[in-house]
Design an enzyme around this catalytic site. Structure first.
Site, mmCIF file in Angstrom:
data_model
loop_
_atom_site.group_PDB
_atom_site.id
_atom_site.type_symbol
_atom_site.label_atom_id
_atom_site.label_comp_id
_atom_site.label_asym_id
_atom_site.label_seq_id
_atom_site.Cartn_x
_atom_site.Cartn_y
_atom_site.Cartn_z
ATOM 1 N N SER A 140 0.820 -1.214 0.000
ATOM 2 C CA SER A 140 0.000 0.000 0.000
ATOM 3 C C SER A 140 0.855 1.267 0.000
ATOM 4 C CB SER A 140 -0.888 -0.005 1.241
ATOM 5 O OG SER A 140 -1.091 1.298 1.696
ATOM 6 N N THR A 162 -12.233 -1.728 4.913
ATOM 7 C CA THR A 162 -13.101 -1.151 5.943
ATOM 8 C C THR A 162 -14.374 -1.956 6.168
ATOM 9 O OG1 THR A 162 -14.195 0.231 4.299
ATOM 10 C CG2 THR A 162 -12.334 1.211 5.458
ATOM 11 N N GLY A 205 -14.651 -5.677 5.341
ATOM 12 C CA GLY A 205 -14.489 -7.096 5.595
ATOM 13 C C GLY A 205 -13.259 -7.618 4.878
ATOM 14 N N TYR A 256 1.193 9.884 -13.962
ATOM 15 C CA TYR A 256 1.999 9.406 -12.850
ATOM 16 C C TYR A 256 3.156 10.362 -12.632
ATOM 17 C CZ TYR A 256 3.061 5.362 -9.977
ATOM 18 O OH TYR A 256 3.219 4.512 -8.925
#
Lengths: 596, 670
Positions: A178, A308, A310, A516
Site C-alpha cells: 500500500s 473497511t 471485511g 503518474y
C-alpha cells in the site's frame, strides 16, 4: 496501488526464480525497504552504480552514467551518506496486548498466529515514504498486537466471528504494498489489533476453460497467480507494477489498475464474482455471470473499500490464453505536447497497444541513466549514430524531446499489423520510431524505481510517486502545473537543490488519461524532511484537484488522502458510503480508518 | 527609494540612435514567438470561438461561414499589428515630445528590475492608473527604454476614429475594444479569446486601465471588472501556472488635460478624439508640465491571491472552452482583486508638493497669506507622510521654494499677488454673474484636481473626523455607524476595499491616533486639544463632498417628481446648483462637477434610495451600433426622496439609521 510501476514479463526470467517453499516470503524481503533482500542498487568499489541479485534483468549489471545523473539531478554526493538501522530493535516495539480469552478461542480454531515483534512490525506499514523512514530511523506508535494466518475462507469466517465476540479490530493484510497509509494502525485504537494476513490463502480453486474464468483465493500474490495459470496456458493479464508482491484481495480492495488494462481491463472489468466475509455475514452473488441488472452492483461497494468492510476471501476472475507474441517499442517525439496529442489520437482511434506510456524529458533522461554498460564498440557506435540522427539530423532537442514506450501483445501477425498502425499515427505527430530497447528500458524504470528510492534514502534523497486521472484536454496543463508547483514548493520550504519533478502519461482511456508523477529531492540542510516532504506532496495534490484531476486513479485513498474525500465525492456521496459501513460493520471491527 | 529620470539620457544623446537601437527584449520564458496575424488565426480557430460561431449559426439559421466572416471582421477591427518600425517611430517622436513637455520622467529603478523578472517568469498584466492620454504610450516607451517585451494595450474603439494615428497606435501594440458589447456573444467570445490567447502564450504583457477611462478628477475611479476577469480566467482555469498583476502609478505634476477636464466636468463636452484635434493641441508643446513619476509596483501573483480563496475549482465540471458565467465567488474575487490593485496604485502614487498647496488653498479662498501657506504646506506634508502618503520632496528643497515652483508651474490656476496667493481670476470682474460663477468654478475644479490626489490617502481618517463632527458624540459605536454610512454614500467617490467597513474605521482611528488628533478607549473616541486643528482640517477637506452630496440629494428630493434619465439629471442638478451659487446661497462649486453627480446617483442606487430601471423599447439585433450604447438606463425615484428601500436584503435597522443620517445631512445644510 504500488509505488512502483513494474514492468512486464519481458523483464522476468522466470526459470531463475529461487523460491524456497520452506522460507516464508517475509524472509526473502527487506524489512526496511522495497522488494527482495538480494536485489538493490549499490555503488561498487569503482564508485559505479550496480544492481545486485539475479532476479531482474538488470541484475549484476554496471550502470556507468547513473552516478553522474544522481549527482547532477539532486546535487547529492556519495560522501554524504545516511545509514538505516541494521535491524529492528525489538525493545522499541510496542508490546502485544491480547486478552487471554481470545487467545484461547483462537487456539481452539487451530489457525496459526504470532505475537512476535518482527512479524507485527512487518505488517504495521505499507510503502509510503514516511513509513519507510520510520522503519529506518524510528518506530511506529501503534502496530498490530497479533498476526493470524487463515488458510481458507472458513478460517476467515471464524476469525471475524471471534473478533466480533471479543470486540477486536481487524486489519486485513495482503502484499503490504500500500502507498496510501492504509496499513498504518490508528494510533488511538484501544482494542487489540489483529493483522489478518491472507498470504496462506493462495490456491487456485478451479479453472473453468469453457467460460475462461478461474476461482482463486484472495491471498495469492500476482506473480504466483500468473505463474500457476501459465502452467495451464492462461493468464489474467492484470499487471499492476507491484504484481511481484501485491495480492488479488488487495487489488480488489483498492480498485487496482494493471499496466495492460487496454487488453485485459482494470480489476473492475476482470472480476466476475467476489466472496467477502463481513461482521454482518458473507456477501456474494448467486451466480457468475458477465453482467446483471440487479440494482447497484454490490461489487462496487467492495472494490475500493480498502479493508473497511471485511475480508475478501475468494475471487472469480477472467482468464485469457497466454498471448503468443510480445513486442516492445518506442517513439521519440520532439516535445511533450506532440506526444500527448499522439496518445490522444491513439485513444480516439481505440488502437492503444497493451501498454502505451509517454514519459517526459526528465524521466527519459532518468531512464537513460539506467542504461547498462554496452558490451561492444559496435553497439556504442550504433547508439552514437542514433543519437546523432535524432538530435542533429531530425533537429530534436535532447532536453525537450520525450519518449513513448509501447508494449504489443497477441498473435504475431496481428501484433505487427497493430504496431504499424500505431507508428503511422505517431509519424503524423512528428514521432520517430526509437527501437525496442528504449521501450524496454522505459518499463524497467517503473519496477526498479522503488529500489532506487532505497538507494536515494542512503544519500539524503527522498522521493515518492503519486498518480491521478484527468480528462484529455487538461493533461498538459495539469502536468505542467503540478511539476511547477512541486519545484516552487520545494524552493519555498528551503530545499536547497531543485527537485526531480517528472511525470508520464501512463494509461490512456476514451475520455482521459492516468498521469503518474515522480518527485524526489535532496534534503540535506532540512531538519524535518518528512514533514517538508508531506507538505509538498499535499500541495501537489491540491494542485491536481484544482486542475481537474482525480484524488486517485489506482493507489486509493487510505488515510493519506482522506481529507479530500468530501470534496471528491460530495457530502451525500460520503454519506452513502458511511451508511454502508454502518450497516455492514456497526462496531467498526474493520477499524483501519481508511477512506471515510 | 531611487527614481531614475529617463529623459536625462535622452537630452544627452541622439534620439534617432535611441530609436534605432538594437532591441532584444526580455521575454516570457515559455514564449514561442509568433506574428500578430498568427494570433488572430489561432483565435478564430480556437474551440471557444468556434463553439460560439456554431451556436449562433444554429440559433440564427445562418451558415457558420457568414458568422465566421463576421468574427474575422471583428478581429481585424480589434487586433493590433505590432511592428518594430512603428515602435521606433514612437520612440523617436515621443522622445521629442516628452522632452518638450516635461522636465523629467522618473521611474523607480527597482520596480523595473522586478518587472524584468516577472516578465520572464509568468504572463504579466500591467495595470497603470489613468490620468491622461500620455499614459497611453508611456509604458511602451518605458519598456522599450529598458529592453523589456512591449505590451499590447487595450484601447477604446474611439481611437480608431483618428486618421493615421489610430493605425499607428495599432502598430505600436494597441488593440481596440468597443465600449459596450454586453449583449453581443460573438464579440465577447472573440475579444476575450483574443486577450486570453495573448496572455496564455505569454506573447506580450497585457496593459489596460482598471479605471476604464481617464479620471477627470485625478481621483481613482471605481474599477471596471470586464477585462480583469478575462485576464484572470486562464489562471482560474489553470491554463497557466500563474499570472502577475502589476499595479503601476503614473502621476503628473501638471496634468496635460487639466483645463479640458474642468470644462468637461462643467458640461462642455469632451472633444472627440481626432487627428486634427491632436494637431491643434500641439500649441501646448510650448508649455511646461513638470515631472512625471512612474512607480512600478511589486508584481502581485494571482495564484497567491487566489490561494485559500477559490477552493473547489468551479471549472472542473464544464469543458473549459464553453462560455460560462463566472460564479458569485469568482465575481467577488475579481472585484476584490480589482480594488486591491487600485489601492496599491493609490499607495504608490507619488504626490508633488503642489498637491498639498492646492488642498490648503481650497480651504482658504479667496486669498491666503503666502507665509501662512508655506507654514501650512509644511505641516500638511508631515500629516500626509503620517498617513502613508508618498510625497516627492527633494531633501534639500525648502518649503518656500517648493511652493513657489508649484505656483510657477501652475500659474494658470493660482498666483501670488501682494504677498497673497489667489486663484487665477483673470477677467473675473467684467462679465455677467453667470460667467463669474463659471470661471470661478473652472478655477476651483482645476485646483481640486490636485487636492483630489490626496483624498484617497486621507479618506479613512477624514471620514472618522467628519463622523466625529456630525454625530457630536464620543461613543465609538455611534461614530462608527456614521462612518460606515458615509463610507457607503461615498463608495463610488473614493476607493474602499469591499466589505471591510470596520477595518477601514479602525485604520482611520489608528492614523488619527498616530498623529495625536484623537484618543480612543474601549468605548469612546475624543479629539485631543491639539487634535481639533487636524480634525477640522480633515473634515474641511471633505466638506465639498458632504455639501455637494447634500445639494444633489436636496435636488432629488425637492425638484424631481417623476422618473428621470441620467441625461436629464445632470443638467438639472447643474442648473439647480448654479442658481444657488449665483444667489450666493452656497459656496459649493464642486457640486457642479458631473463626476460628483454621477457618483452620488450611483451611491443612491446602491443604497436603494433610487431604483434603476432599464426600459428596452425595441429588440435590437446589432448591439454594435451606437444606438445600444446610448440606450440609457432610466431612473425612477420613489417618493418623497428615497425613503423606501428596494434592495431585498437591506437591513431594516441599517435603513433607519441611513434615513436618519440623510435627514441629518439635509438639516445641517439648512
Amino acid at each position: 496501488m504500488l509505488f512502483l510501476q513494474f514492468l512486464g514479463f519481458g523483464f522476468f526470467d522466470f526459470p531463475k526464480y529461487i523460491l524456497n517453499p520452506n522460507a516464508s516470503e517475509q524472509e526473502l524481503l527487506k524489512w526496511n525497504g522495497w522488494g527482495y533482500n538480494d536485489s538493490k542498487f549499490i555503488f561498487n568499489k569503482k564508485g559505479q552504480a550496480e544492481f545486485t541479485g539475479k532476479r531482474y534483468r538488470l541484475g549484476g549489471m554496471v550502470l556507468p552514467t547513473f552516478k553522474e545523473w544522481i549527482e547532477k539531478t539532486f546535487g547529492a554526493s556519495l560522501e554524504h551518506k545516511t545509514t538505516s538501522r541494521a535491524s529492528l530493535n525489538v525493545n522499541d516495539v510496542p508490546p502485544s496486548i491480547v486478552n487471554e480469552e481470545f487467545l484461547q478461542d483462537l487456539r481452539a480454531t487451530k489457525i496459526s498466529y504470532s505475537q512476535d515483534a518482527e512479524d507485527r512490525v512487518f505488517r504495521a506499514h505499507g510503502h509510503c515514504l514516511h513509513e519507510i523512514f520510520v522503519l529506518r530511523e524510528g518506530m511506529f506508535k501503534r502496530i498490530p498486537d497479533i498476526v493470524v494466518w487463515p488458510v481458507c475462507h472458513e478460517d476467515v469466517v471464524k476469525i471475524v466471528e471471534l473478533a466480533c465476540k471479543h470486540n477486536l479490530c481487524i486489519i486485513p493484510f495482503g502484499g503490504g504494498t500500500s502507498v496510501s497509509s492504509a496499513l498504518e494502525c490508528p494510533e488511538e485504537e484501544k482494542r487489540t489489533i489483529v493483522s489478518l494476513d491472507t498470504s496462506q490463502m493462495n490456491r487456485i480453486l478451479w479453472i473453468d476453460e469453457k467460460n475462461l474464468t478461474a476461482c482463486v483465493e484472495a491471498g495469492i500474490v500476482g506473480q504466483d497467480l500468473e505463474k500457476q495459470l501459465a502452467e495451464s496456458g492462461f493468464c489474467t493479464g492484470h499487471e499492476p507494477d507491484s504484481m511481484e508482491f501485491s495480492s488479488l484481495g488487495g487489488w480488489v480492495a483498492t480498485r487496482a489498475s494493471g499496466m495492460k488494462k487496454n487488453i485485459y481491463g482494470n480489476i473492475e472489468d476482470l472480476v466476475i464474482h467476489i466472496k467477502m466475509v463481513t461482521p454482518r455475514g458473507i456477501v456474494e452473488k448467486n451466480c457468475q455471470v458477465p453482467r446483471m441488472s440487479t440494482g447497484p452492483d454490490i461489487h462496487h461497494f467492495i472494490m475500493g473499500s480498502e479493508g473497511t468492510l471485511g475480508v475478501v476471501t475468494e475471487v472469480t476472475i477472467k482468464i485469457r490464453p497466454v498471448p503468443e507474441y510480445q513486442k516492445y517499442g518506442s517513439v521519440v517525439f520532439p516535445n511533450f505536447e506532440r506526444g500527448v496529442a499522439c496518445l490522444r489520437e491513439v485513444a480516439k482511434q481505440r488502437c492503444a497497444p497493451a501498454s502505451i506510456r509517454l514519459v517526459d524529458n526528465a524521466q527519459f533522461q532518468f531512464g537513460h541513466a539506467l542504461k547498462p554498460q554496452v558490451a561492444s564498440i559496435f553497439t556504442s557506435f550504433l547508439d552514437g549514430l542514433k543519437k546523432f540522427y535524432i538530435t542533429k539530423f531530425k533537429g530534436f532537442d535532447p532536453n525537450i524531446l520525450c519518449v513513448a514506450t509501447l508494449l504489443f501483445e497477441g498473435d504475431r501477425e496481428k501484433v505487427l499489423q497493430h504496431e504499424k498502425q500505431v507508428y503511422d499515427i505517431a509519424t503524423k505527430f512528428g514521432g520517430l520510431a526509437a527501437g525496442e530497447d528504449n521501450g524496454q528500458r522505459g518499463y524497467m524504470l517503473t519496477f526498479v524505481i522503488a529500489y532506487i528510492r532505497d538507494l536515494g534514502l542512503d544519500y539524503y534523497v527522498i522521493g515518492e510517486s503519486f498518480e491521478t486521472s484527468v480528462p484529455w484536454d487538461r493533461v498538459l496543463d495539469l502536468c505542467r502545473n503540478v511539476k511547477e508547483r512541486i519545484v516552487r514548493e520545494c524552493k519555498e520550504k528551503g530545499v536547497q537543490f531543485a527537485p526531480l519533478s517528472t511525470c508520464r502519461v501512463t494509461q490512456t482511456y476514451d475520455a482521459g488519461a492516468c498521469v503518474y508523477f515522480y518527485f524526489a529531492f535532496n534534503y540535506r540542510g532540512i531538519s524535518d524532511p518528512i514533514h517538508v516532504y508531506e507538505q509538498i506532496e499535499r500541495a501537489a495534490r491540491e494542485e491536481i484537484l484544482a486542475n481537474g484531476g482525480s484524488l486517485s486513479h489506482h493507489h486509493g485513498v487510505g488515510k493519506l488522502r482522506k481529507r479530500w474525500m468530501k470534496e471528491s465525492i460530495s457530502d451525500v456521496g460520503l454519506g452513502m458510503l458511511r451508511s454502508v459501513k454502518e450497516y455492514v460493520d456497526p462496531n467498526n471491527i474493520f477499524g483501519n480508518k481508511n477512506l471515510l | 527609494l531611487y527614481f531614475e529620470d529617463i529623459l536625462e539620457e535622452r537630452r544627452l544623446s541622439s534620439d534617432l540612435r535611441y530609436a534605432m537601437k538594437c532591441y532584444t527584449p526580455v521575454i516570457y520564458k515559455g514564449l514561442s514567438p509568433c506574428k500578430p496575424n498568427a494570433i488572430k488565426s489561432a483565435v478564430l480557430q480556437s474551440e471557444q470561438v468556434q463553439y460560439v460561431i456554431k451556436q449562433l449559426a444554429k440559433e440564427m439559421g445562418e451558415s457558420p461561414d457568414i458568422i465566421q466572416e463576421e468574427a474575422m471582421e471583428i478581429l481585424d477591427e480589434m487586433g493590433h499589428s505590432m511592428q518594430l518600425g512603428a515602435v521606433r517611430f514612437f520612440a523617436f517622436t515621443l522622445s521629442k515630445i516628452f522632452k518638450q513637455l516635461f522636465q523629467r520622467v522618473c521611474v523607480n529603478e527597482e520596480g523595473m528590475q522586478r518587472l524584468q523578472h516577472a516578465i520572464q517568469e509568468h504572463p504579466v498584466v500591467l495595470l497603470p492608473s489613468h490620468r491622461s492620454y500620455v499614459d497611453f504610450l508611456m509604458l511602451s516607451y518605458l519598456l522599450y527604454t529598458y529592453d523589456l517585451a512591449l505590451p499590447v494595450i487595450a484601447a477604446g474603439i474611439d481611437f480608431l476614429g483618428m486618421k493615421i494615428v489610430g493605425e499607428l497606435l495599432r502598430r505600436a501594440g494597441a488593440f481596440f475594444m468597443r465600449r459596450s458589447f454586453g449583449g453581443n456573444r460573438l464579440y465577447w467570445a472573440v475579444f476575450s479569446e483574443y486577450v486570453k490567447t495573448m496572455l496564455r502564450s505569454g506573447y506580450a504583457p497585457i496593459e489596460f486601465f482598471l479605471e476604464g477611462t481617464r479620471s477627470r478628477t485625478a481621483k481613482t475611479l471605481t474599477p471596471k471588472f470586464g477585462l480583469l476577469s478575462i485576464v484572470m480566467e486562464p489562471f482560474l482555469k489553470r491554463e497557466v501556472f500563474d499570472t502577475y498583476l502589476v499595479p503601476i502609478s503614473i502621476s503628473y505634476e501638471r496634468i496635460l488635460e487639466e483645463s479640458l477636464y474642468a470644462y468637461e466636468l462643467l458640461g462642455v463636452p469632451k472633444p472627440k478624439e481626432s487627428t486634427s484635434g491632436l494637431l491643434k493641441a500641439r500649441r501646448i508643446l510650448s508649455d511646461n508640465f513638470g515631472t512625471i513619476h512612474i512607480y512600478v509596483g511589486q508584481p502581485v501573483s494571482l495564484r497567491t491571491l487566489a490561494s485559500g480563496r477559490i477552493n473547489r475549482c468551479p471549472y472542473n465540471l464544464v469543458p473549459r472552452h464553453l462560455p460560462q458565467k463566472p460564479s458569485e465567488d469568482i465575481q467577488e474575487f475579481v472585484s476584490d482583486v480589482a480594488y486591491k490593485m487600485e489601492l496599491l496604485q493609490i499607495e504608490n502614487m507619488v504626490l508633488s508638493p503642489w498637491v498639498l498647496v492646492a488642498a490648503i488653498l481650497l480651504q482658504n479662498l479667496p486669498a491666503m497669506d503666502f507665509e501662512l501657506l508655506i507654514e501650512k504646506t509644511l505641516w500638511l506634508k508631515g500629516l500626509t507622510q503620517t498617513f502613508g502618503g508618498f510625497i516627492e520632496w527633494p531633501d534639500n528643497l525648502c518649503a518656500r521654494k517648493a511652493v513657489l515652483s508649484g505656483l510657477t508651474l501652475h500659474a494658470n490656476i493660482a498666483r501670488l499677488v501682494d504677498g497673497h496667493v489667489v486663484l487665477n481670476d483673470k477677467g473675473l470682474e467684467d462679465g455677467a454673474v453667470g460667467e463669474i460663477v463659471f470661471k470661478r468654478a473652472l478655477a476651483i475644479l482645476m485646483c481640486a484636481t490636485y487636492r483630489n490626489q490626496l483624498l484617497n490617502v486621507f479618506v479613512r481618517p477624514s471620514l472618522v473626523a467628519v463622523a466625529l463632527q456630525m454625530t457630536r458624540s464620543f461613543r465609538k459605536e455611534e461614530v462608527y455607524s456614521c462612518f460606515s454610512f458615509l463610507r457607503d454614500v461615498f463608495s463610488d467617490e473614493f476607493i474602499f476595499f469591499p466589505g471591510i467597513s470596520l477595518k477601514d474605521f479602525e485604520e482611520g482611528c489608528f492614523l488619527l491616533t498616530k498623529c495625536d488628533a484623537i484618543q480612543t478607549s474601549q468605548q469612546e473616541i475624543y479629539p485631543t486639544d491639539k487634535g481639533s486643528v487636524i480634525v477640522s482640517f480633515l473634515s474641511a477637506m471633505f466638506k465639498p463632498f458632504v455639501e455637494g452630496y447634500q445639494l444633489i440629494f436636496r435636488y432629488l428630493s425637492k425638484e424631481t417628481k417623476e422618473a428621470f434619465t441620467e441625461k436629464q439629471l445632470i443638467p438639472g442638478v447643474r442648473n439647480f446648483v448654479f442658481q444657488l451659487l449665483e444667489k450666493g446661497n452656497t459656496q459649493c462649486y464642486e457640486a457642479l462637477s458631473s463626476d460628483m453627480q454621477k457618483n452620488a446617483l450611483a451611491a443612491l442606487v446602491q443604497l436603494g434610495a433610487v431604483k434603476k430601471k432599464k426600459i428596452v423599447e425595441t429588440l435590437l439585433w446589432d448591439p454594435a451600433t451606437k444606438f445600444l450604447n446610448s440606450l440609457a438606463g432610466c431612473f425612477c425615484l420613489p417618493l418623497p426622496f428615497g425613503f423606501q428601500s428596494f434592495s431585498q436584503g437591506f437591513d431594516k435597522q441599517r435603513e433607519q439609521s441611513c434615513l436618519f443620517l440623510i435627514e441629518g445631512l439635509l438639516c445641517v445644510l439648512e
